[in-house]
Scaffold this motif. Structure first.
Motif, PDB file in Angstrom:
ATOM      1  N   ILE A   1      29.864  48.722  34.139  1.00  0.00           N
ATOM      2  CA  ILE A   1      30.861  49.655  34.664  1.00  0.00           C
ATOM      3  C   ILE A   1      31.668  49.036  35.802  1.00  0.00           C
ATOM      4  CG2 ILE A   1      31.160  51.848  35.877  1.00  0.00           C
ATOM      5  CD1 ILE A   1      28.857  52.935  34.190  1.00  0.00           C
ATOM      6  N   ASP A   2      31.023  48.294  36.693  1.00  0.00           N
ATOM      7  CA  ASP A   2      31.751  47.676  37.808  1.00  0.00           C
ATOM      8  C   ASP A   2      32.806  46.697  37.297  1.00  0.00           C
ATOM      9  OD1 ASP A   2      30.278  49.121  39.635  1.00  0.00           O
ATOM     10  OD2 ASP A   2      28.894  47.479  40.084  1.00  0.00           O
ATOM     11  N   GLY A   3      32.471  45.933  36.277  1.00  0.00           N
ATOM     12  CA  GLY A   3      33.448  45.022  35.680  1.00  0.00           C
ATOM     13  C   GLY A   3      34.597  45.781  35.052  1.00  0.00           C
ATOM     14  N   GLY A   4      34.261  46.884  34.409  1.00  0.00           N
ATOM     15  CA  GLY A   4      35.297  47.722  33.809  1.00  0.00           C
ATOM     16  C   GLY A   4      36.253  48.290  34.830  1.00  0.00           C
ATOM     17  N   GLU A   5      35.692  48.686  35.965  1.00  0.00           N
ATOM     18  CA  GLU A   5      36.538  49.211  37.038  1.00  0.00           C
ATOM     19  C   GLU A   5      37.448  48.128  37.601  1.00  0.00           C
ATOM     20  OE1 GLU A   5      33.836  51.003  39.783  1.00  0.00           O
ATOM     21  OE2 GLU A   5      33.540  52.767  38.515  1.00  0.00           O
ATOM     22  N   SER A   6      36.931  46.910  37.699  1.00  0.00           N
ATOM     23  CA  SER A   6      37.757  45.797  38.188  1.00  0.00           C
ATOM     24  C   SER A   6      38.928  45.557  37.243  1.00  0.00           C
ATOM     25  CB  SER A   6      36.934  44.513  38.290  1.00  0.00           C
ATOM     26  OG  SER A   6      35.945  44.621  39.266  1.00  0.00           O
ATOM     27  N   LEU A   7      38.653  45.580  35.950  1.00  0.00           N
ATOM     28  CA  LEU A   7      39.707  45.338  34.968  1.00  0.00           C
ATOM     29  C   LEU A   7      40.719  46.478  34.966  1.00  0.00           C
ATOM     30  CD1 LEU A   7      40.847  43.491  32.814  1.00  0.00           C
ATOM     31  CD2 LEU A   7      39.395  44.677  31.153  1.00  0.00           C
ATOM     32  N   ALA A   8      40.248  47.705  34.981  1.00  0.00           N
ATOM     33  CA  ALA A   8      41.149  48.852  34.984  1.00  0.00           C
ATOM     34  C   ALA A   8      42.033  48.853  36.224  1.00  0.00           C
ATOM     35  CB  ALA A   8      40.355  50.150  34.906  1.00  0.00           C
ATOM     36  N   GLY A   9      41.492  48.385  37.341  1.00  0.00           N
ATOM     37  CA  GLY A   9      42.256  48.338  38.581  1.00  0.00           C
ATOM     38  C   GLY A   9      43.272  47.213  38.644  1.00  0.00           C
TER      39      GLY A   9
ATOM     40  N   TYR B   1      30.077  34.255  30.473  1.00  0.00           N
ATOM     41  CA  TYR B   1      29.072  34.678  31.438  1.00  0.00           C
ATOM     42  C   TYR B   1      29.727  35.046  32.773  1.00  0.00           C
ATOM     43  CZ  TYR B   1      24.393  34.999  33.453  1.00  0.00           C
ATOM     44  OH  TYR B   1      23.247  35.453  34.033  1.00  0.00           O
ATOM     45  N   LEU B   2      30.778  35.863  32.673  1.00  0.00           N
ATOM     46  CA  LEU B   2      31.499  36.264  33.886  1.00  0.00           C
ATOM     47  C   LEU B   2      30.703  37.207  34.770  1.00  0.00           C
ATOM     48  CD1 LEU B   2      35.106  36.941  32.567  1.00  0.00           C
ATOM     49  CD2 LEU B   2      34.364  35.121  34.093  1.00  0.00           C
ATOM     50  N   LEU B   3      30.025  38.156  34.161  1.00  0.00           N
ATOM     51  CA  LEU B   3      29.346  39.227  34.892  1.00  0.00           C
ATOM     52  C   LEU B   3      30.382  40.054  35.668  1.00  0.00           C
ATOM     53  CD1 LEU B   3      26.312  37.201  36.303  1.00  0.00           C
ATOM     54  CD2 LEU B   3      26.413  38.516  34.181  1.00  0.00           C
ATOM     55  N   ASP B   4      29.937  41.163  36.223  1.00  0.00           N
ATOM     56  CA  ASP B   4      30.856  42.050  36.938  1.00  0.00           C
ATOM     57  C   ASP B   4      31.501  41.379  38.144  1.00  0.00           C
ATOM     58  OD1 ASP B   4      30.343  44.107  35.172  1.00  0.00           O
ATOM     59  OD2 ASP B   4      28.867  45.076  36.459  1.00  0.00           O
ATOM     60  N   ASN B   5      30.720  40.624  38.910  1.00  0.00           N
ATOM     61  CA  ASN B   5      31.280  40.010  40.126  1.00  0.00           C
ATOM     62  C   ASN B   5      32.291  38.913  39.791  1.00  0.00           C
ATOM     63  OD1 ASN B   5      29.240  38.384  39.173  1.00  0.00           O
ATOM     64  ND2 ASN B   5      28.349  37.949  41.173  1.00  0.00           N
TER      65      ASN B   5
ATOM     66  N   VAL C   1      36.740  38.855  40.535  1.00  0.00           N
ATOM     67  CA  VAL C   1      37.558  37.755  41.068  1.00  0.00           C
ATOM     68  C   VAL C   1      38.709  37.432  40.120  1.00  0.00           C
ATOM     69  CG1 VAL C   1      37.534  35.284  41.665  1.00  0.00           C
ATOM     70  CG2 VAL C   1      35.641  36.758  42.361  1.00  0.00           C
ATOM     71  N   VAL C   2      38.428  37.408  38.822  1.00  0.00           N
ATOM     72  CA  VAL C   2      39.417  36.973  37.835  1.00  0.00           C
ATOM     73  C   VAL C   2      40.434  38.062  37.483  1.00  0.00           C
ATOM     74  CG1 VAL C   2      39.677  36.228  35.433  1.00  0.00           C
ATOM     75  CG2 VAL C   2      37.906  35.221  36.850  1.00  0.00           C
ATOM     76  N   ALA C   3      39.996  39.300  37.380  1.00  0.00           N
ATOM     77  CA  ALA C   3      40.874  40.376  36.905  1.00  0.00           C
ATOM     78  C   ALA C   3      42.202  40.483  37.663  1.00  0.00           C
ATOM     79  CB  ALA C   3      40.138  41.712  36.914  1.00  0.00           C
ATOM     80  N   PRO C   4      42.216  40.446  38.988  1.00  0.00           N
ATOM     81  CA  PRO C   4      43.497  40.544  39.693  1.00  0.00           C
ATOM     82  C   PRO C   4      44.420  39.352  39.448  1.00  0.00           C
ATOM     83  CG  PRO C   4      41.660  40.935  41.201  1.00  0.00           C
ATOM     84  CD  PRO C   4      41.085  40.431  39.924  1.00  0.00           C
TER      85      PRO C   4
ATOM     86  N   ALA D   1      27.746  45.623  28.264  1.00  0.00           N
ATOM     87  CA  ALA D   1      27.009  46.853  28.533  1.00  0.00           C
ATOM     88  C   ALA D   1      27.822  48.050  28.060  1.00  0.00           C
ATOM     89  CB  ALA D   1      26.711  46.960  30.024  1.00  0.00           C
ATOM     90  N   SER D   2      27.166  49.085  27.608  1.00  0.00           N
ATOM     91  CA  SER D   2      27.874  50.239  27.030  1.00  0.00           C
ATOM     92  C   SER D   2      28.798  50.933  28.022  1.00  0.00           C
ATOM     93  CB  SER D   2      26.878  51.243  26.466  1.00  0.00           C
ATOM     94  OG  SER D   2      26.010  51.693  27.477  1.00  0.00           O
ATOM     95  N   GLY D   3      28.496  50.903  29.301  1.00  0.00           N
ATOM     96  CA  GLY D   3      29.315  51.587  30.286  1.00  0.00           C
ATOM     97  C   GLY D   3      30.712  51.027  30.440  1.00  0.00           C
ATOM     98  N   VAL D   4      30.910  49.774  30.059  1.00  0.00           N
ATOM     99  CA  VAL D   4      32.229  49.168  30.191  1.00  0.00           C
ATOM    100  C   VAL D   4      33.240  49.874  29.292  1.00  0.00           C
ATOM    101  CG1 VAL D   4      32.089  47.337  28.452  1.00  0.00           C
ATOM    102  CG2 VAL D   4      33.351  46.930  30.531  1.00  0.00           C
ATOM    103  N   GLY D   5      32.787  50.583  28.290  1.00  0.00           N
ATOM    104  CA  GLY D   5      33.676  51.320  27.392  1.00  0.00           C
ATOM    105  C   GLY D   5      34.438  52.428  28.075  1.00  0.00           C
ATOM    106  N   LEU D   6      34.036  52.820  29.270  1.00  0.00           N
ATOM    107  CA  LEU D   6      34.770  53.842  30.006  1.00  0.00           C
ATOM    108  C   LEU D   6      36.192  53.423  30.312  1.00  0.00           C
ATOM    109  CD1 LEU D   6      31.995  54.962  32.492  1.00  0.00           C
ATOM    110  CD2 LEU D   6      32.790  56.173  30.466  1.00  0.00           C
ATOM    111  N   LEU D   7      36.469  52.132  30.208  1.00  0.00           N
ATOM    112  CA  LEU D   7      37.830  51.627  30.413  1.00  0.00           C
ATOM    113  C   LEU D   7      38.835  52.310  29.510  1.00  0.00           C
ATOM    114  CD1 LEU D   7      37.422  47.776  30.603  1.00  0.00           C
ATOM    115  CD2 LEU D   7      38.480  49.234  32.279  1.00  0.00           C
ATOM    116  N   GLN D   8      38.432  52.579  28.281  1.00  0.00           N
ATOM    117  CA  GLN D   8      39.354  53.160  27.310  1.00  0.00           C
ATOM    118  C   GLN D   8      39.927  54.469  27.824  1.00  0.00           C
ATOM    119  OE1 GLN D   8      37.641  53.929  23.479  1.00  0.00           O
ATOM    120  NE2 GLN D   8      39.622  54.010  22.503  1.00  0.00           N
TER     121      GLN D   8
END
Length: 108
Positions: A66-74, A37-41, A45-48, A89-96
């Motif tokens: 998508i915001d979570g995906g951007e955090s991970l990609a960054g 239950y991380l959620l985008d926010n 915090v965790v991704a970096p 959410a389907s938008g997180v797939g943009l990471l690929q």
């Protein structure tokens, strides 16, 4: 080295504590954070803090968008070759699209 902290409902203060711990695990290779239950926010915090040595990362079932995906990609994880983003959410797939070094991405 593997760390499985799946199936926990992490609260904001615990997410900050987790990030502190992750920064010290410089030899970590596999990290399972599914159903936390991380959620985008929380992922922001965790991704970096995810060690650059991680090759396998499971973030499935965390209600990421998508915001979570951007955090991970960054977070630039150069060793990452396997990533599970299923049941988010389907938008997180943009990471690929933004991370061609990943050889296996699971989305659902």
């Amino acid at each position: 080295t593997k760390l499985d902290i799946s199936a926990n409902q992490l609260y904001p203060d615990e997410i900050h504590d987790l990030a502190s711990v992750l920064r010290s695990l410089t030899r970590l290779v596999e990290l399972n954070m599914s159903s936390d239950y991380l959620l985008d926010n929380g992922l922001a915090v965790v991704a970096p803090a995810i060690p650059k040595s991680v090759t396998r990362l499971d973030l499935s079932s965390n209600e990421l968008g998508i915001d979570g995906g951007e955090s991970l990609a960054g977070s630039l994880l150069p060793s990452l070759t396997w990533l599970n983003l299923s049941s988010n959410a389907s938008g997180v797939g943009l990471l690929q699209l933004s991370s061609p070094c990943w050889t296996s991405v699971t989305m659902g």
